[in-house]
Design a protein around this motif. Structure first.
Motif, mmCIF file in Angstrom:
data_model
loop_
_atom_site.group_PDB
_atom_site.id
_atom_site.type_symbol
_atom_site.label_atom_id
_atom_site.label_comp_id
_atom_site.label_asym_id
_atom_site.label_seq_id
_atom_site.Cartn_x
_atom_site.Cartn_y
_atom_site.Cartn_z
ATOM 1 N N HIS A 231 4.697 -0.671 3.730
ATOM 2 C CA HIS A 231 6.353 -0.457 3.061
ATOM 3 C C HIS A 231 6.570 -0.876 1.532
ATOM 4 C CE1 HIS A 231 4.756 -3.497 6.996
ATOM 5 N NE2 HIS A 231 5.924 -2.956 7.631
ATOM 6 N N GLY A 232 7.603 -0.869 1.805
ATOM 7 C CA GLY A 232 8.273 -0.524 -0.099
ATOM 8 C C GLY A 232 8.264 -1.891 -0.094
ATOM 9 N N GLY A 233 8.108 -2.207 -1.304
ATOM 10 C CA GLY A 233 9.031 -3.646 -2.107
ATOM 11 C C GLY A 233 7.600 -4.461 -2.849
ATOM 12 N N GLY A 234 8.012 -5.770 -3.351
ATOM 13 C CA GLY A 234 7.337 -6.067 -4.334
ATOM 14 C C GLY A 234 5.764 -6.379 -4.036
ATOM 15 N N GLU A 235 4.737 -6.171 -5.301
ATOM 16 C CA GLU A 235 3.507 -5.853 -5.484
ATOM 17 C C GLU A 235 3.237 -4.730 -5.309
ATOM 18 O OE1 GLU A 235 0.112 -8.821 -5.774
ATOM 19 O OE2 GLU A 235 2.277 -9.154 -5.552
ATOM 20 N N MET A 236 3.516 -3.756 -4.623
ATOM 21 C CA MET A 236 3.249 -2.631 -4.170
ATOM 22 C C MET A 236 3.448 -1.273 -5.373
ATOM 23 S SD MET A 236 5.510 -1.007 -3.179
ATOM 24 C CE MET A 236 4.999 0.603 -2.509
ATOM 25 N N ILE A 237 4.541 -1.989 -6.071
ATOM 26 C CA ILE A 237 4.458 -1.274 -6.755
ATOM 27 C C ILE A 237 4.315 -1.027 -8.701
ATOM 28 C CG2 ILE A 237 7.287 -1.055 -6.245
ATOM 29 C CD1 ILE A 237 7.109 -2.543 -9.680
ATOM 30 N N LYS B 115 -1.051 -0.802 -3.258
ATOM 31 C CA LYS B 115 -0.041 -0.215 -2.502
ATOM 32 C C LYS B 115 0.237 -0.137 -1.212
ATOM 33 C CE LYS B 115 -0.378 4.934 -2.037
ATOM 34 N NZ LYS B 115 -1.695 5.898 -2.196
ATOM 35 N N TYR B 116 -0.599 -1.435 -0.264
ATOM 36 C CA TYR B 116 -0.752 -1.129 0.874
ATOM 37 C C TYR B 116 -0.164 -2.962 1.184
ATOM 38 C CZ TYR B 116 -1.469 3.374 1.590
ATOM 39 O OH TYR B 116 -2.148 4.427 1.716
ATOM 40 N N GLU B 117 0.014 -3.926 0.658
ATOM 41 C CA GLU B 117 0.697 -4.612 0.671
ATOM 42 C C GLU B 117 1.819 -5.557 -0.487
ATOM 43 O OE1 GLU B 117 -4.431 -6.348 0.476
ATOM 44 O OE2 GLU B 117 -3.183 -7.045 -0.729
ATOM 45 N N ALA B 118 2.618 -4.756 0.616
ATOM 46 C CA ALA B 118 3.521 -4.949 0.186
ATOM 47 C C ALA B 118 4.103 -6.191 0.444
ATOM 48 C CB ALA B 118 4.917 -3.847 0.519
ATOM 49 N N GLY B 119 4.993 -7.194 -0.295
ATOM 50 C CA GLY B 119 5.460 -8.659 -0.309
ATOM 51 C C GLY B 119 4.790 -9.575 -0.147
ATOM 52 N N THR B 120 5.432 -10.749 0.137
ATOM 53 C CA THR B 120 4.088 -12.105 0.097
ATOM 54 C C THR B 120 3.139 -11.657 0.989
ATOM 55 O OG1 THR B 120 6.341 -13.387 -0.794
ATOM 56 C CG2 THR B 120 4.281 -14.187 0.105
ATOM 57 N N PRO B 121 2.348 -12.143 0.849
ATOM 58 C CA PRO B 121 1.014 -12.310 2.235
ATOM 59 C C PRO B 121 0.892 -13.516 2.695
ATOM 60 C CG PRO B 121 -0.189 -12.279 -0.127
ATOM 61 C CD PRO B 121 1.608 -12.323 -0.225
ATOM 62 N N ASN B 122 -0.018 -13.276 3.720
ATOM 63 C CA ASN B 122 -0.298 -14.638 4.719
ATOM 64 C C ASN B 122 -1.164 -14.905 3.894
ATOM 65 O OD1 ASN B 122 -1.205 -16.551 5.667
ATOM 66 N ND2 ASN B 122 -1.417 -14.825 8.094
ATOM 67 N N TYR C 268 3.575 4.011 -7.406
ATOM 68 C CA TYR C 268 2.391 2.887 -6.881
ATOM 69 C C TYR C 268 1.744 1.941 -7.717
ATOM 70 C CZ TYR C 268 6.109 5.304 -3.434
ATOM 71 O OH TYR C 268 6.768 6.015 -2.804
ATOM 72 N N ALA C 269 1.199 0.936 -6.564
ATOM 73 C CA ALA C 269 0.421 0.484 -7.167
ATOM 74 C C ALA C 269 -1.196 1.016 -6.650
ATOM 75 C CB ALA C 269 0.566 -1.500 -7.019
ATOM 76 N N GLY C 270 -2.363 0.693 -7.469
ATOM 77 C CA GLY C 270 -3.845 0.856 -6.721
ATOM 78 C C GLY C 270 -4.132 0.133 -6.153
ATOM 79 N N LEU C 271 -5.061 0.943 -5.208
ATOM 80 C CA LEU C 271 -5.266 0.210 -4.353
ATOM 81 C C LEU C 271 -6.206 -1.848 -4.509
ATOM 82 C CD1 LEU C 271 -7.309 3.072 -2.339
ATOM 83 C CD2 LEU C 271 -4.810 1.999 -1.646
ATOM 84 N N PRO C 272 -5.820 -2.210 -3.680
ATOM 85 C CA PRO C 272 -5.180 -2.408 -2.186
ATOM 86 C C PRO C 272 -3.581 -2.789 -2.359
ATOM 87 C CG PRO C 272 -6.315 -4.448 -2.638
ATOM 88 C CD PRO C 272 -6.636 -3.875 -3.765
#
Length: 406
Positions: free
Chosen positions: A249-255, A271-278, A265-269
Motif C-alpha cells: 500500500h502507498g500512503g503515510g508512514e511508508m515513505i 515500508k509495509y505499514e502504510a497508514g494509521t495502524p490498529n 520508501y521507508a525502511g522495514l518494517p
C-alpha cells in the motif's frame, strides 16, 4: 502448574449463558475468546494513551509508539525472528497472504508455477489464483489421501526450475491436520529456488513457532485466533527479501521522502505499514503473547492434545460418526458428521440450543469438502480454557442430535 479453573477465571465471557445453558465455546479455530488481561490492555490504550504512533513528539504519541514497538519485539521473540523489523503488523492472515502475492507479482512470468495444497483455506488459494491471472503463471496442487494426508510424492514431481512459490498451511483449519512443513521446506530448498510461504493461522495459537529453524521466507498468522483482538495479525518476512520487494500500500508512514517528482520508501518494517495502524489492537496482541507465554506453550499444547484425544475417543463410541482426518496427526480440531442423519448445520443448531458453540459448513475450504463429497462438517475446535466436562456436553449434544434427526 496447570490450573484449568484459574485459566478459565481469566475469561469473563465464559461465565455467560446461551439459551439458558452455560456457554460451551468450541469454535476456537474461527476465533478464540480474549482473556481479561488482553481486554484491559486494549481498553487502557483508548482510555489512557490514545494517539497516533511514530508521528508526534507529544507524550501520548511517544508512549503509544513505545508500547506498540514493545509488542513488535514480543512477537519477534514469540516466533524467533532474527530482527524485530522483520515483523510486519497486518489485519490478519488473509491480508498477509494477499500482501505477499501482490509484492511477488514482478517475480513471476508466464508458465511459472505456484504450488499449494488441497488442505488450504480459501485465503491461501484465491490470492495465488489472482497472481496467476496477473502473470500467466500456473497453479499446482498437492493432493491428499482418504485420511486428508498430503501426498508429498506429488511435490517431488511438481518441483522444478519453474517453481517460484510454495505456499502451504502448517495446520488445516478444517481438519486440524498438522502438515510436515519441515519436509516440504527441505524438498523445496533442494529442488527449486522458490519462495516458501507458511500459513500459521492455526499453528501459532497451539505450539511453538521458530521461523529461523523452519527456514521459511514468509510466515503469516492472525491475532484473533490466539487470544488477541480481531483485526490484528503478523507477516514475518526475511529481511533481504522484504528489502528487495516493492511496497504493498502507498500512503503515510511508508515513505522516506515524497515529492511530485517521485517517492522513496521507508525502511522495514514501515515500508509495509502504510497508514494509521490498529495501535490498540497491536499492543493487545503483545498482551496475548504474554498470556500464552505465562500459561506455557507446552502446557497449552499438552492440554489441547488431551482434549482432542478424549473428544475423538468419546465421539467414536457413538454409532454412525465419521471423523475426517481421523488417522492423521492433528491438533485442536475434530471435524465430523453424523452419517445418514441430517446436515451439519442441523446438528449445529441443536448444539446451539444447548449452549454449545461449534462451526458448521465448509469452513472456507470447499476443495476439501468436494474431495470427501460432502457439503460440510461439524467442527469442534479447542483452546486452553476448554475442559473435559465440555467435551462430555458436546457428546451428549451429538447424541441428542442423533435422536432428533434420525
Amino acid at each position: 502448574m496447570f490450573d484449568i479453573q484459574e485459566i478459565r477465571s481469566q475469561f469473563t465471557i465464559l461465565n455467560r449463558e446461551v439459551n439458558g445453558k452455560p456457554l460451551v465455546y468450541l469454535d476456537n479455530a474461527a476465533t478464540s475468546q480474549k482473556p481479561d488481561s488482553v481486554l484491559k490492555v486494549w481498553n487502557d490504550y483508548y482510555t489512557e494513551l490514545n494517539a497516533n504512533v511514530h508521528r508526534g513528539i507529544h507524550t501520548l504519541s511517544q508512549l503509544a509508539t513505545e508500547e506498540m514497538e514493545l509488542s513488535r519485539r514480543k512477537i519477534q521473540k514469540f516466533i524467533n525472528a532474527k530482527h524485530d523489523f522483520e515483523v510486519i503488523f497486518t489485519k490478519g492472515t488473509t491480508e498477509g497472504l494477499n500482501l505477499i502475492a501482490y509484492i511477488l507479482t514482478q517475480k513471476l512470468k508466464k508458465d511459472d508455477e505456484i504450488i499449494i495444497s488441497y488442505l488450504e483455506h480459501h485465503s491461501n488459494i484465491v490470492p495465488w489464483q489472482l497472481l496467476c491471472e496477473r502473470t500467466g503463471a500456473k497453479l499446482r496442487v498437492i493432493p491428499i489421501d482418504e485420511n486428508g494426508i498430503l501426498q508429498l510424492d506429488y511435490l517431488d514431481d511438481f518441483l522444478s526450475e519453474k517453481t517460484k512459490i510454495v505456499s502451504v498451511n502448517q495446520v488445516s483449519n478444517a481438519l486440524g491436520i498438522v502438515n510436515p512443513i519441515e519436509e516440504i521446506i527441505a524438498k523445496t530448498r533442494k529442488n527449486s529456488n522458490a519462495y516458501i510461504v507458511i500459513d500459521g493461522a492455526q499453528s501459532a495459537p497451539h505450539f511453538e513457532i521458530d521461523v529461523q529453524q523452519m527456514d521459511c521466507d514468509f510466515f503469516v498468522f492472525s491475532g484473533h485466533k490466539m487470544y488477541a483482538p480481531m483485526g490484528t495479525g503478523i507477516l514475518y518476512g526475511k529481511q533481504e527479501i522484504l528489502e528487495e520487494l516493492p511496497p504493498f500500500h502507498g500512503g503515510g508512514e511508508m515513505i522516506a521522502t515524497c515529492s511530485f517528482d517521485g517517492t522513496t520508501y521507508a525502511g522495514l518494517p514501515f515500508k509495509y505499514e502504510a497508514g494509521t495502524p490498529n495501535v490498540g489492537g497491536n499492543i493487545a496482541l503483545g498482551a496475548a503473547v504474554d498470556f500464552i507465554e505465562s500459561t506455557g506453550r507446552q502446557n497449552i499444547q499438552n492440554h489441547e492434545n488431551a482434549l482432542l484425544d478424549y473428544a475423538q475417543r468419546q465421539l467414536l463410541e457413538l454409532e454412525n460418526i465419521k471423523i475426517y482426518g481421523e488417522k492423521a496427526k492433528r491438533t485442536g480440531v475434530v471435524s465430523f458428521n453424523l452419517e445418514g442423519v441430517g446436515i451439519s448445520s442441523d446438528v449445529g443448531m441443536i448444539l446451539d440450543k444447548m449452549g454449545i458453540a461449534v462451526r458448521t459448513g465448509h469452513h472456507c475450504t470447499q476443495p476439501i469438502m468436494d474431495f470427501f463429497n460432502i457439503a460440510g462438517t461439524v467442527r469442534a475446535s479447542f483452546a486452553v480454557y476448554n475442559t473435559f466436562e465440555e467435551i462430555d456436553s458436546l457428546v451428549e449434544g451429538v447424541k441428542k442430535a442423533q435422536r432428533m434427526l434420525s
